[in-house]
Design a protein around this motif. Structure first.
Motif, PDB file in Angstrom:
ATOM      1  N   ARG A 327      34.559 -25.974 -72.064  1.00  0.00           N
ATOM      2  CA  ARG A 327      34.591 -25.993 -73.530  1.00  0.00           C
ATOM      3  C   ARG A 327      33.187 -25.894 -74.133  1.00  0.00           C
ATOM      4  O   ARG A 327      33.046 -25.885 -75.341  1.00  0.00           O
ATOM      5  CB  ARG A 327      35.288 -27.267 -74.023  1.00  0.00           C
ATOM      6  N   PHE A 380      46.471 -29.105 -74.487  1.00  0.00           N
ATOM      7  CA  PHE A 380      45.053 -29.271 -74.138  1.00  0.00           C
ATOM      8  C   PHE A 380      44.576 -28.120 -73.257  1.00  0.00           C
ATOM      9  O   PHE A 380      43.467 -27.594 -73.422  1.00  0.00           O
ATOM     10  CB  PHE A 380      44.885 -30.629 -73.447  1.00  0.00           C
ATOM     11  N   TRP A 381      45.417 -27.706 -72.355  1.00  0.00           N
ATOM     12  CA  TRP A 381      45.075 -26.645 -71.413  1.00  0.00           C
ATOM     13  C   TRP A 381      45.001 -25.272 -72.095  1.00  0.00           C
ATOM     14  O   TRP A 381      44.053 -24.507 -71.891  1.00  0.00           O
ATOM     15  CB  TRP A 381      46.115 -26.649 -70.294  1.00  0.00           C
ATOM     16  N   SER A 389      40.845 -29.874 -78.104  1.00  0.00           N
ATOM     17  CA  SER A 389      40.940 -30.448 -76.761  1.00  0.00           C
ATOM     18  C   SER A 389      40.664 -31.938 -76.782  1.00  0.00           C
ATOM     19  O   SER A 389      41.345 -32.726 -76.103  1.00  0.00           O
ATOM     20  CB  SER A 389      39.955 -29.746 -75.822  1.00  0.00           C
ATOM     21  N   GLN A 455      43.324 -28.451 -65.002  1.00  0.00           N
ATOM     22  CA  GLN A 455      44.479 -28.459 -65.893  1.00  0.00           C
ATOM     23  C   GLN A 455      45.815 -28.196 -65.190  1.00  0.00           C
ATOM     24  O   GLN A 455      46.744 -29.001 -65.332  1.00  0.00           O
ATOM     25  CB  GLN A 455      44.264 -27.432 -67.019  1.00  0.00           C
TER      26      GLN A 455
END
Length: 541
Positions: A327, A380-381, A389, A455
């Motif tokens: 990220r 989130f993934w 996230s 993830q």
């Protein structure tokens, strides 16, 4: 009611005494605990139990109210308040220790110049300590009592933190984490088993694991701030851990100083099976560890916790690295995301523990929490935004929060009392092993495929945990009654009778059953007076 109880005690079989016990407990709830702090309350309770049980059939003034030891509460005996406080401190230390790994991984890599796979050994080595704790927890209880746990657990923490603070070579660091694992395993199993046997155990276990989450929330934030803001070395964080574990050692040893092996054996007699509801012939006793391991609840809950704790520590451990490299966050903001995850776990354990009984108990609430966590984890993934996230993973932590306390409640409701320490100790140890094995596996996969592999691994593990929970066996009638005494009451904690409601309904059903039983006994007494029959063994009293 007293006359009827005396009649049943003098003219009927022992099974009648056992069946009257729940009603008598309501009438005579003041029986048997000395609340004075300086004494061994567990021993006194068992002495009262034995004396009352032996005289119930010969003395008209005695009642069967203590045929089974009364369930302790968080404040009765009074020393339990201070003992709970010491266990809360222990779980803060445990949470701080476990969550610090993730925040320190990027700095350990640089300091020791090691790869993902090599640095992941700090997750794997504690499994040796957890395994040793599972094997030794019952001998420690029987020979040294809870005060042995109160010394060995915090003492192991303190020694491991002192060695880590001098930043030894990496192989020594890996070995030292074995000792930290032993400390976590002994305290995790012992305190979960003890609190799981108290009244309102669901709520209290939620608070206990909430303190674990508190330590896990603060330690990444503190460690990251010390390194990135104060420009300190990674090992200076362990100076703080030394101070906290010293407090842990002092409080635990002091408040459990009278809880020796004799007190533990008196409160948990080996041949006492409170859940037995039939008069079937007894088999030759097997070793207690074999009895615990052969119980289906132990094996299912052990693997459930292995997966769950693996999810928790894998996410918490690799989250900072994921947010940094996938990220593209800053070191400080990425550390805050890890803090948000552990804060979510903390809030989930504290708040959802009180909601669980109102959702039908742990049997129904846990799948609901897991399903919500699974959906949030997929979001989130699949949404590659830093802020999104951070929000999603915090709510994942919130939904995962009550899993460990709920599993302990489910286990103590289904295991006989004398198997609580061994059974809960084993499932806590195997669950803690998940905190070692699965994060190491994630690290090894990240070495080959990149840290983004975290993830799909977590999503698959959540699905596996959900499937395992549905394999949990139901509760037998005797187990339901025991669970009702522990978790019942107004508003109930945990799954009451039948695992499908609060304890209030269970108490009403029990009172109705007892009224019918007493009416039947009175009717038999009148028949004898009319026909002048001899006293007979009332097998179906």
């Amino acid at each position: 009611m007293t006359n009827t109880s005396h009649h049943l005690g003098s003219h009927s079989s022992t099974s009648c005494v056992i069946q009257l016990e729940p009603l008598s407990n309501e009438q005579g709830g003041q029986s048997g605990m000395n609340c004075e702090e300086g004494k061994s309350e567990d021993t006194e309770v068992q002495q009262n139990t034995e004396s009352n049980s032996s005289s119930s059939s010969s003395s008209s003034s005695s009642t069967p109210s203590t045929a089974v030891s009364p369930v302790q509460t968080w404040n009765n005996p009074r020393i339990n308040i201070w003992r709970l406080l010491s266990t809360f401190i222990s779980f803060i230390v445990m949470g701080a220790n476990d969550a610090a790994y993730g925040a320190l991984i990027p700095y350990l890599e640089k300091y020791y110049n090691v790869t993902y796979t090599t640095v992941s050994l700090i997750f794997l080595s504690p499994v040796i300590g957890y395994t040793a704790s599972a094997i030794l927890i019952n001998p420690i209880h029987t020979h040294l009592g809870q005060r042995g746990i109160a010394f060995l657990g915090p003492g192991s923490h303190l020694i491991s933190f002192i060695i880590t603070a001098v930043h030894p070579p990496f192989p020594v660091l890996v070995v030292v984490y074995i000792l930290a694992g032993f400390g976590n395993g002994t305290e995790d199993g012992a305190w979960n088993a003890w609190i799981g046997g108290l009244a309102k155990s669901n709520e209290i276990l939620g608070l206990l694991h909430g303190f674990y989450g508190l330590g896990a929330t603060l330690s990444p934030l503190i460690a990251t701030s010390m390194i990135t803001k104060a420009n300190l070395k990674w090992y200076t964080f362990y100076y703080l851990m030394i101070a906290i574990s010293t407090i842990e050692l002092v409080t635990s040893v002091y408040f459990f100083r009278h809880a020796n092996g004799a007190a533990f054996l008196a409160q948990n007699p080996r041949q006492h099976h409170s859940h037995s509801s039939s008069n079937t012939p007894t088999k030759p006793p097997r070793p207690i560890i074999l009895r615990a391991l052969s119980h289906p609840t132990t094996s299912i809950m052990s693997f459930f916790l292995l997966i769950y704790v693996g999810i928790e520590v894998s996410l918490g451990g690799w989250l900072t690295t994921f947010m940094l490299r996938i990220r593209l966050g800053t070191p400080f903001s990425s550390g805050l995301v890890s803090t948000g995850f552990w804060l979510g776990i903390t809030l989930g354990r504290v708040t959802l523990g009180f909601l669980t009984p109102r959702l039908g108990g742990v049997r129904l609430a846990v799948p609901l929490y897991l399903l919500c966590a699974l959906i949030l984890q997929i979001l989130f993934w699949r949404i590659p935004n830093f802020v999104a996230s951070a929000v999603f993973v915090s709510f994942v932590g919130y939904c995962l929060g009550p899993m460990f306390p709920a599993a302990v409640v489910a286990a103590t409701e289904r295991l006989p009392r004398d198997l609580h320490v061994v059974g809960v100790g084993f499932l806590a140890a195997l669950g803690s092993a998940g905190a070692c094995i699965l994060p190491f596996a994630v690290g090894a996969a990240a070495e080959a495929k990149g840290v983004g592999v975290l993830q799909p691994i977590v999503v698959g593990l959540m699905g596996g945990a959900l499937g395992l929970w549905f394999c949990l066996p139901g509760r037998k009638k005797g187990e339901e009654e025991e669970g009702g005494r522990r978790n019942g009451g107004e508003g109930g904690g945990g799954s009451g009778r039948g695992g499908s409601g609060g304890g209030g309904d269970g108490e009403m059903e029990e009172a109705s059953r007892l009224r019918k039983m007493i009416a039947l006994a009175r009717g038999k007494r009148r028949v004898r007076r009319v026909f002048g029959g001899e006293n007979e063994n009332e097998e179906n009293c």
